[in-house]
Enzyme design. Sequence first.
Site, PDB file in Angstrom:
ATOM      1  N   SER A  52       0.855  -1.184   0.000  1.00 21.24           N
ATOM      2  CA  SER A  52       0.000   0.000   0.000  1.00 21.24           C
ATOM      3  C   SER A  52       0.888   1.230   0.000  1.00 21.24           C
ATOM      4  O   SER A  52       1.732   1.399   0.888  1.00 21.24           O
ATOM      5  CB  SER A  52      -0.903   0.005   1.241  1.00 21.24           C
ATOM      6  OG  SER A  52      -1.688   1.174   1.291  1.00 21.24           O
TER       7      SER A  52
ATOM      8  N   LYS B  17      -1.269  -1.251  -4.373  1.00 16.96           N
ATOM      9  CA  LYS B  17      -2.418  -0.413  -4.019  1.00 16.96           C
ATOM     10  C   LYS B  17      -1.942   1.016  -3.830  1.00 16.96           C
ATOM     11  O   LYS B  17      -0.964   1.258  -3.124  1.00 16.96           O
ATOM     12  CB  LYS B  17      -3.100  -0.900  -2.742  1.00 16.96           C
ATOM     13  CG  LYS B  17      -4.355  -0.102  -2.391  1.00 16.96           C
ATOM     14  CD  LYS B  17      -5.080  -0.686  -1.188  1.00 16.96           C
ATOM     15  CE  LYS B  17      -4.463  -0.231   0.117  1.00 16.96           C
ATOM     16  NZ  LYS B  17      -5.228  -0.693   1.290  1.00 16.96           N
TER      17      LYS B  17
ATOM     18  N   LYS C   8      -3.103   5.061  -2.834  1.00 19.31           N
ATOM     19  CA  LYS C   8      -4.106   5.910  -2.206  1.00 19.31           C
ATOM     20  C   LYS C   8      -4.523   6.996  -3.195  1.00 19.31           C
ATOM     21  O   LYS C   8      -3.680   7.546  -3.923  1.00 19.31           O
ATOM     22  CB  LYS C   8      -3.539   6.554  -0.946  1.00 19.31           C
ATOM     23  CG  LYS C   8      -3.127   5.571   0.139  1.00 19.31           C
ATOM     24  CD  LYS C   8      -4.321   4.950   0.828  1.00 19.31           C
ATOM     25  CE  LYS C   8      -3.879   4.100   2.015  1.00 19.31           C
ATOM     26  NZ  LYS C   8      -5.027   3.552   2.769  1.00 19.31           N
TER      27      LYS C   8
ATOM     28  N   ASP D 184      -7.352   2.961  -3.101  1.00 19.51           N
ATOM     29  CA  ASP D 184      -8.045   3.133  -1.828  1.00 19.51           C
ATOM     30  C   ASP D 184      -8.337   4.614  -1.627  1.00 19.51           C
ATOM     31  O   ASP D 184      -7.425   5.439  -1.587  1.00 19.51           O
ATOM     32  CB  ASP D 184      -7.161   2.604  -0.689  1.00 19.51           C
ATOM     33  CG  ASP D 184      -7.837   2.679   0.669  1.00 19.51           C
ATOM     34  OD1 ASP D 184      -9.026   3.054   0.733  1.00 19.51           O
ATOM     35  OD2 ASP D 184      -7.173   2.353   1.673  1.00 19.51           O
TER      36      ASP D 184
ATOM     37  N   GLU E 121     -11.309   0.494  -3.202  1.00 18.52           N
ATOM     38  CA  GLU E 121     -11.550   0.325  -1.778  1.00 18.52           C
ATOM     39  C   GLU E 121     -12.178   1.564  -1.148  1.00 18.52           C
ATOM     40  O   GLU E 121     -11.680   2.676  -1.320  1.00 18.52           O
ATOM     41  CB  GLU E 121     -10.223   0.003  -1.087  1.00 18.52           C
ATOM     42  CG  GLU E 121     -10.348  -0.340   0.386  1.00 18.52           C
ATOM     43  CD  GLU E 121      -9.016  -0.741   0.996  1.00 18.52           C
ATOM     44  OE1 GLU E 121      -8.952  -0.881   2.233  1.00 18.52           O
ATOM     45  OE2 GLU E 121      -8.031  -0.918   0.242  1.00 18.52           O
TER      46      GLU E 121
ATOM     47  N   ASP F   1     -13.895  -1.474   3.621  1.00 20.12           N
ATOM     48  CA  ASP F   1     -12.933  -1.498   4.724  1.00 20.12           C
ATOM     49  C   ASP F   1     -13.601  -0.891   5.948  1.00 20.12           C
ATOM     50  O   ASP F   1     -14.198  -1.593   6.770  1.00 20.12           O
ATOM     51  CB  ASP F   1     -11.673  -0.732   4.299  1.00 20.12           C
ATOM     52  CG  ASP F   1     -10.629  -0.554   5.402  1.00 20.12           C
ATOM     53  OD1 ASP F   1     -10.852  -1.014   6.531  1.00 20.12           O
ATOM     54  OD2 ASP F   1      -9.582   0.049   5.129  1.00 20.12           O
TER      55      ASP F   1
ATOM     56  N   LYS G 218      -9.500  -5.991   8.868  1.00 19.63           N
ATOM     57  CA  LYS G 218      -8.526  -5.522   9.851  1.00 19.63           C
ATOM     58  C   LYS G 218      -9.034  -5.998  11.208  1.00 19.63           C
ATOM     59  O   LYS G 218     -10.128  -5.612  11.633  1.00 19.63           O
ATOM     60  CB  LYS G 218      -8.391  -3.999   9.802  1.00 19.63           C
ATOM     61  CG  LYS G 218      -7.736  -3.504   8.522  1.00 19.63           C
ATOM     62  CD  LYS G 218      -7.734  -1.994   8.431  1.00 19.63           C
ATOM     63  CE  LYS G 218      -7.051  -1.540   7.126  1.00 19.63           C
ATOM     64  NZ  LYS G 218      -7.253  -0.087   6.871  1.00 19.63           N
TER      65      LYS G 218
ATOM     66  N   GLY H 120      -3.724  -3.466   6.878  1.00 18.95           N
ATOM     67  CA  GLY H 120      -2.752  -3.087   7.891  1.00 18.95           C
ATOM     68  C   GLY H 120      -2.970  -1.665   8.360  1.00 18.95           C
ATOM     69  O   GLY H 120      -3.617  -0.863   7.688  1.00 18.95           O
TER      70      GLY H 120
END
Length: 361
Positions: free
Chosen positions: A130, A155, A157, A182, A207, A232, A256, A284
């Site tokens: 990520s 992934k 952001k 995400d 996400e 998420d 998570k 994570g």
Amino acid sequence: MKLSYKKLKMPLISPFTTSFGTDRDKDVYVFILENNGITAYSECVTDENPFYGPEDNYSAFHIIKNYLSSIVMEVPSPAEFNERSRFIKGNNMAKAAMEMLLYDYHAKLEGMPLSKYMGKTKGHADVGISLGMDDINITLKKIQDALDRGYKRIKVKIMRGKETEILSSVRDNFPEIVLSADANSDYTERDFETVKKIDRYDLVYLEQPLYHDDIIYHSRLAKEMSTPICLDESITSPEKAQKAFEMEACRVINIKEGRLGGIENSLKVMDIVRSFNGHVWIGGMLETGIGRAFNVSVASLQDIDYPGDTSPNDKYFTHDIVKNPFKMVNGTIKPNDGKGIGIEIDQDYLKKYTVEEGVLN
């Protein structure tokens, strides 16, 4: 019998930026349970600020100190702990820190690695990475470095207004990679037309594009997109996971353990995902080697079918607080073979990063 804590402040190698802010340090509570010659560990995945979810370090520590520690001192099974703590509404991350402490304790009591104590382990976790938001040229270099190291999923952001710049640049330079994005809840129902344009980037999933506690609008959006939605922040219980799939709000869930209140609820969510033929992976929260050991153990279970955010911690910290940090080989990490989470604490670095400590019993 002793239940103690240490609050740590660990500098990150580089700032980690998402749509709700930038982290430069990891501020974390670590908990230590000592009983009958066994020492168990856990950490709370809250942060100094309630930006990811409603909890933060201060609220979680209050709940642990004043409500949960007395239950833990009786060393119940994780299932018994969950039943006895049900009277506390919400506060999942506080509950998870204590439940997972008991998982480590009881796995050590049984002389088993946590991954085997939970059952159905495949012996390894597939690893994705990520990447926080950065200058696009830095991001592209980080992606190439990650691919060279063998990561199985990239992934990135994104945030409202920057999705096209980020995703176009990544896809232009890496047209074939397994890519996801995400948004950390940065869009609203007024942004549907913008979000739907993300379909052009051939993501394995998008996400949490909408509100952190939403299922209804995600359900509407999912029906208008070809890109699978991964939830998420919205999934805070097995019941929410069940509703999300029934409403077709997602096809993928990021588990998570902290967000769900611990391992037991995470296992229940895996069962729900499987019953709907969905997909699931382990996320994570910039954990130390303690939290990472839990994540890798859970990510090694057979029901986890997508690579997770279980990078080796040399991505985040120059020096971790464990002497046996994870190493990735061909895009996989193996859970520790030792009892419980199998970590070896580096006392020197634990002491170096400790800014507060005390006893809870």
